[in-house]
Structure formats: C-alpha cells, structure tokens
Design a protein around this motif. Structure first.
Motif, PDB file in Angstrom:
ATOM      1  N   THR A  20       0.783  -1.415   0.060  1.00  0.00           N
ATOM      2  CA  THR A  20       0.098   0.018   0.209  1.00  0.00           C
ATOM      3  C   THR A  20       0.783   1.294   0.067  1.00  0.00           C
ATOM      4  OG1 THR A  20      -0.264  -0.014   2.337  1.00  0.00           O
ATOM      5  CG2 THR A  20      -2.099  -1.157   0.970  1.00  0.00           C
ATOM      6  N   ASP A  21       2.025   0.966   0.264  1.00  0.00           N
ATOM      7  CA  ASP A  21       3.095   2.321   0.245  1.00  0.00           C
ATOM      8  C   ASP A  21       4.571   1.677   0.025  1.00  0.00           C
ATOM      9  OD1 ASP A  21       4.194   1.496   2.796  1.00  0.00           O
ATOM     10  OD2 ASP A  21       2.602   2.806   3.941  1.00  0.00           O
ATOM     11  N   GLY A  22       5.422   2.707  -0.089  1.00  0.00           N
ATOM     12  CA  GLY A  22       6.815   2.553  -0.448  1.00  0.00           C
ATOM     13  C   GLY A  22       7.377   1.621   0.706  1.00  0.00           C
ATOM     14  N   GLU A  24       5.993  -0.160   2.997  1.00  0.00           N
ATOM     15  CA  GLU A  24       5.599  -1.602   2.952  1.00  0.00           C
ATOM     16  C   GLU A  24       6.196  -2.437   1.731  1.00  0.00           C
ATOM     17  OE1 GLU A  24       1.556  -4.195   2.403  1.00  0.00           O
ATOM     18  OE2 GLU A  24       1.485  -2.386   3.090  1.00  0.00           O
ATOM     19  N   ILE A  55       8.074   2.345  -7.486  1.00  0.00           N
ATOM     20  CA  ILE A  55       7.429   2.950  -6.197  1.00  0.00           C
ATOM     21  C   ILE A  55       6.395   4.229  -7.017  1.00  0.00           C
ATOM     22  CG2 ILE A  55       7.953   4.749  -4.569  1.00  0.00           C
ATOM     23  CD1 ILE A  55       8.331   1.928  -3.757  1.00  0.00           C
ATOM     24  N   GLN A  58       2.737   2.794  -6.609  1.00  0.00           N
ATOM     25  CA  GLN A  58       2.204   2.215  -5.145  1.00  0.00           C
ATOM     26  C   GLN A  58       1.114   3.503  -4.576  1.00  0.00           C
ATOM     27  OE1 GLN A  58       2.850  -0.646  -3.865  1.00  0.00           O
ATOM     28  NE2 GLN A  58       4.269  -0.849  -5.685  1.00  0.00           N
ATOM     29  N   PRO A  59       1.227   4.566  -4.825  1.00  0.00           N
ATOM     30  CA  PRO A  59       0.121   5.538  -4.197  1.00  0.00           C
ATOM     31  C   PRO A  59      -1.321   5.080  -4.766  1.00  0.00           C
ATOM     32  CG  PRO A  59       2.166   6.603  -4.775  1.00  0.00           C
ATOM     33  CD  PRO A  59       2.232   5.619  -5.345  1.00  0.00           C
TER      34      PRO A  59
END
Length: 72
Positions: A20-22, A24, A55, A58-59
């Motif tokens: 869910t984010d960089g 993780e 990356i 991911q957002p």
C-alpha cells in the motif's frame, strides 16, 4: 523443485506489487532478499536499481499495480 522455488519467489515479489506504500514495498523486498537471495542473487539488486520506476505505482494502490503489471 526448481519450479516450486521460482513460484515461491514470485509469490514474495507479488507482495511488492500489492504493497500500500513505499515502506511496505521496501519491507517486502527485504523479505524476498532474505528468503531468496541465495538462490536468486540478482533479484534484489535489480529491483533496487529500478526502484524509482516501481514506487510511483504504489500511491495508486494494488488495483493500479495489477493493471499496470498486466499491460507489461
């Protein structure tokens, strides 16, 4: 045995796409390197070298990552 190993490694890499984010995603890559680095040494350095290209997806969440991966 070789197929099972590569499938296990692929499952670990899938966690990067599903992150869910960089932070993780980076943790998932560290886990892959710890578990699979001996059998597949170029994987983690290759991913880290392309990290800026990974990356930005991911957002947008896992749905976008799946859609992007499917078009590659």
């Amino acid at each position: 045995m070789r197929l099972e190993r590569s499938q296990g490694c692929a499952k670990g890499l899938k966690r990067i796409y599903q992150a869910t984010d960089g932070i993780e995603a980076a943790k998932a890559l560290d886990d892959v390197e710890k578990e699979w680095g001996r059998n597949y040494p170029p994987i983690a350095p290759s991913w880290r070298g392309a990290w800026q290209g990974v990356i930005p997806f991911q957002p947008h969440g896992p749905t976008r990552a799946k859609r992007t991966k499917a078009t590659l």
